[in-house]
Design an enzyme around this catalytic site. Sequence first.
Site, PDB file in Angstrom:
ATOM      1  N   HIS A   1       0.806  -1.223   0.000  1.00 10.62           N
ATOM      2  CA  HIS A   1       0.000   0.000   0.000  1.00 10.62           C
ATOM      3  C   HIS A   1       0.840   1.274   0.000  1.00 10.62           C
ATOM      4  O   HIS A   1       0.275   2.365   0.093  1.00 10.62           O
ATOM      5  CB  HIS A   1      -0.918   0.027   1.233  1.00 10.62           C
ATOM      6  CG  HIS A   1      -2.085  -0.885   1.131  1.00 10.62           C
ATOM      7  ND1 HIS A   1      -3.247  -0.542   0.472  1.00 10.62           N
ATOM      8  CD2 HIS A   1      -2.294  -2.135   1.612  1.00 10.62           C
ATOM      9  CE1 HIS A   1      -4.126  -1.537   0.568  1.00 10.62           C
ATOM     10  NE2 HIS A   1      -3.563  -2.517   1.236  1.00 10.62           N
TER      11      HIS A   1
ATOM     12  N   LYS B   1      -9.490  13.114   4.689  1.00 11.81           N
ATOM     13  CA  LYS B   1      -8.586  11.961   4.664  1.00 11.81           C
ATOM     14  C   LYS B   1      -7.665  12.050   5.871  1.00 11.81           C
ATOM     15  O   LYS B   1      -7.657  13.054   6.590  1.00 11.81           O
ATOM     16  CB  LYS B   1      -7.778  11.904   3.368  1.00 11.81           C
ATOM     17  CG  LYS B   1      -7.064  13.194   3.013  1.00 11.81           C
ATOM     18  CD  LYS B   1      -6.378  13.090   1.657  1.00 11.81           C
ATOM     19  CE  LYS B   1      -7.353  13.181   0.518  1.00 11.81           C
ATOM     20  NZ  LYS B   1      -7.461  11.979  -0.269  1.00 11.81           N
ATOM     21  N   ARG B   2      -6.905  11.020   6.089  1.00 10.19           N
ATOM     22  CA  ARG B   2      -5.922  11.008   7.170  1.00 10.19           C
ATOM     23  C   ARG B   2      -4.980  12.206   7.032  1.00 10.19           C
ATOM     24  O   ARG B   2      -4.617  12.589   5.921  1.00 10.19           O
ATOM     25  CB  ARG B   2      -5.146   9.690   7.102  1.00 10.19           C
ATOM     26  CG  ARG B   2      -4.132   9.453   8.169  1.00 10.19           C
ATOM     27  CD  ARG B   2      -3.722   7.976   8.171  1.00 10.19           C
ATOM     28  NE  ARG B   2      -3.282   7.505   6.870  1.00 10.19           N
ATOM     29  CZ  ARG B   2      -1.996   7.478   6.476  1.00 10.19           C
ATOM     30  NH1 ARG B   2      -1.055   7.906   7.285  1.00 10.19           N
ATOM     31  NH2 ARG B   2      -1.670   7.010   5.300  1.00 10.19           N
TER      32      ARG B   2
ATOM     33  N   LYS C   1      -0.161  13.893   1.955  1.00 10.05           N
ATOM     34  CA  LYS C   1      -1.500  14.191   1.430  1.00 10.05           C
ATOM     35  C   LYS C   1      -1.701  15.698   1.225  1.00 10.05           C
ATOM     36  O   LYS C   1      -2.665  16.130   0.633  1.00 10.05           O
ATOM     37  CB  LYS C   1      -2.569  13.613   2.354  1.00 10.05           C
ATOM     38  CG  LYS C   1      -2.536  12.072   2.369  1.00 10.05           C
ATOM     39  CD  LYS C   1      -3.547  11.483   3.329  1.00 10.05           C
ATOM     40  CE  LYS C   1      -3.432   9.969   3.424  1.00 10.05           C
ATOM     41  NZ  LYS C   1      -3.895   9.259   2.222  1.00 10.05           N
TER      42      LYS C   1
ATOM     43  N   THR D   1      -9.087   5.943  -1.952  1.00  2.59           N
ATOM     44  CA  THR D   1     -10.454   5.481  -2.232  1.00  2.59           C
ATOM     45  C   THR D   1     -11.454   6.601  -1.974  1.00  2.59           C
ATOM     46  O   THR D   1     -12.561   6.576  -2.500  1.00  2.59           O
ATOM     47  CB  THR D   1     -10.826   4.259  -1.367  1.00  2.59           C
ATOM     48  OG1 THR D   1     -10.571   4.538   0.013  1.00  2.59           O
ATOM     49  CG2 THR D   1     -10.033   3.035  -1.791  1.00  2.59           C
TER      50      THR D   1
ATOM     51  N   LYS E   1     -15.074   7.606  -3.952  1.00  7.24           N
ATOM     52  CA  LYS E   1     -16.371   7.873  -3.313  1.00  7.24           C
ATOM     53  C   LYS E   1     -16.924   9.225  -3.751  1.00  7.24           C
ATOM     54  O   LYS E   1     -18.117   9.364  -4.050  1.00  7.24           O
ATOM     55  CB  LYS E   1     -16.220   7.834  -1.791  1.00  7.24           C
ATOM     56  CG  LYS E   1     -15.859   6.481  -1.231  1.00  7.24           C
ATOM     57  CD  LYS E   1     -15.243   6.580   0.162  1.00  7.24           C
ATOM     58  CE  LYS E   1     -14.571   5.274   0.548  1.00  7.24           C
ATOM     59  NZ  LYS E   1     -13.632   5.421   1.671  1.00  7.24           N
TER      60      LYS E   1
END
Length: 780
Positions: free
Chosen positions: A326, A513-514, A519, A621, A625
């Site tokens: 991952h 998100k985290r 990110k 992901t 969504k």
Amino acid sequence: MNRITSQNIETFLLQNYGKSIKTASTIELYNAVSRVALGCVADKMYSNSGKKRAGYLSAEYLVGRVIYANLYNMGEIDTVRKILEEKGIDLEKFEEIEDLALGNGGLGRLAACFLDSAATCSIPLDGYGIRYRYGLFKQSLVDGFQTEGADDWQRFGDPWSIRREEDVVEIVFGDQEVKAVPYDMPIIGYGGDMVNTLRLWQSEPKVPFDFIAFNDEKYSDAVKEKNRAEDISRILYPKDDTYEGKKLRLKQQYLFSSASLQDIVRKLKRAGRSPKDIGEYYSLQLNDTHPVVAIPELIRILVEEEELSFSTALKIAEKVFAYTNHTIMPEALEKWDVKLFKAVLPKVYPYVRKINSSLKNQLKKLNIPQEELKKYSIIEDNKIFMARMAIYATHSINGVAQIHTEILKNTALPEWYKIYPQRFNNKTNGITQRRWLALANQELSSLISTKIGEGWITDLSQLKALEKLKGDEEFLHQLREVKQLKKNQLAAYIEKNEGIKIDTSFIFDVQIKRLHEYKRQLLNAFSILDTYYGIKEGRIKDFKPTVYIFGAKAAPGYFRAKGIIKLINEISRLIREDPVVNKFMQVVFISNYNVSYAEKIVPAADISEQISTAGTEASGTGNMKLMLNGALTIGTYDGANVEIVQQAGEENNYIFGARVEDIAEIEASYNPSALIEKNPRLKVVVEALIDGTLRDEGTEMFQELYDSITEGASWHKPDHYYLMLDFIDYCDTRLRANQDFKDPRLIAEKSLMNIANAGSFSSDRTIKQYAEEIWQLGNK
């Protein structure tokens, strides 16, 4: 399958609480409906068809609130809604029940989607993990700072789990022996025809109470072993910057890996099958490196308990196990100190050494030069490299998006791809449309079904039929109406939960998100500051008002990530207190972001922020969504963004920034300080960290963020994730999107094209690929 009735709910309430549906509390009603529903499917949980089964070994399962998904898949949600409505009770009251948050982010949510899809697609797949006493943590925001509290998800009970005392196994560590107690949750496929199982292991003491010590008034000693045992499954990802923390993490990983393997071997024996044939009856997927300790543990079991030779056991392990990678980031690929590993797992370590010796022998046969052996070695520099063991001792290594898999093959793991090209494959991640469209956005799903039927619920590719409606003015108007309704609903939810009012005529620009540097929530924050200054200066004119919505948790020990949360909240304050700008902009950081919050935010989003540095996000992901619900992606050419724009068209999204090859070209000479000095827009937003514009209450958080960009910090080089490189392109791309939103019809068309082309991102597709191409499931 038995049906849920008013009578059996009433009976449960009477027998357990002495109450009726009308007098029961929300918790009592939730427990009653859940237990009755469980009773309707429990018999299917343990009906083994005799087919080869797959097992999914994962440290995380971010399930969320299960009652609605289970009732929906059973076909009972309308029945239960009607039963409750007849008593004057709203089914939505169950939203008061906590999420089942035994995960940190995409890894755990992916696992939950896979289980749903497997049961729906009649694939025999069981999940294995840990029944953490507390979820990740409950996040609060105090003066803009993240604070953490215990997420006590079991305080209302756990009606969807069955404790299986008869399946308890013993786990032996170097300094401790505990019991692993399984709790089984049903994984109900859509239509209720197949019910798989999620088996979560809970660590408990072999002797829970020392009576003699207590009688001797040694009260703490009397429960010492109980506390030590329960610590192992107490929380997800305990802080591991100390020896004891690392030790606890390793114990967690071994607990569920060993318990699951012992359980599977025992099931084989009960069925009259030999454990040496485990590869004929089970395929086990290792979800990242957390369960990789299962490889030497299975070999140990086969050698010590089944008396097989090491070489035979290694071949069996290779056949049984497959590994999902991952991440390409070295810091996320687990390594264990040899001394710690030997102390915690003395019986397992010899098999790690034997696996390493076997690898070295094979490398010699492949004529790998001596000087290159170090980069393959499983044990090197007093560390055990778990990803290397996973690659060597499994039959499949898969990435989770096309670009991610190519990076694994060509950049991150090229030496392994060179010797095992047949093992590498891609399985682009997916999401379950039943949770993320049918349930989360019932208005949109109903509209879609009126146009193309309900086949998309189990075959998401059927959404492609919506493309023919691109010129249908009525349908485009209906799409806009649904989006506005979902924005209104989210605004009401945020006002209720956060006390913050949002103008629903604003664009909803969302990053959920985290919280991690790669990110790039910090890039988002800098861009918002640039827009703020642009509006104040008059550089940006005719700006369509926008609310920027963030949802994220930072790991408790991640100082820099916590600094970014404080920064975003400071920017929110700056804008809120400025009467010139607050008519055009608003920043909202919601607290305690979780699956249930996501189910509110995703359908309401206009813009989906997917802005990770190219080459760092394996897949994502959340991007899928949001796409499925009609949000437009502003993103880098990274992870599954690449495939999203391939499917929906780059013209229907907004791609910006350096690509993987661009970064590789400039990496050695990259100088973020030169970029800052050269560009006034860059300079003003970065300097805002330290010039008093924004306040960090004396914590030095903002100075540390500034230093991480200009000088580097900890293991980072300066601006490790290239925020300065992508800044101007990102800001300008956002402004371009902002201008497009002045044309509602254009945006509705772009939104429609994203929805219509989301079909390939169903986890149904992904899990079928795992079953056919990796696990090779078939009748046995």
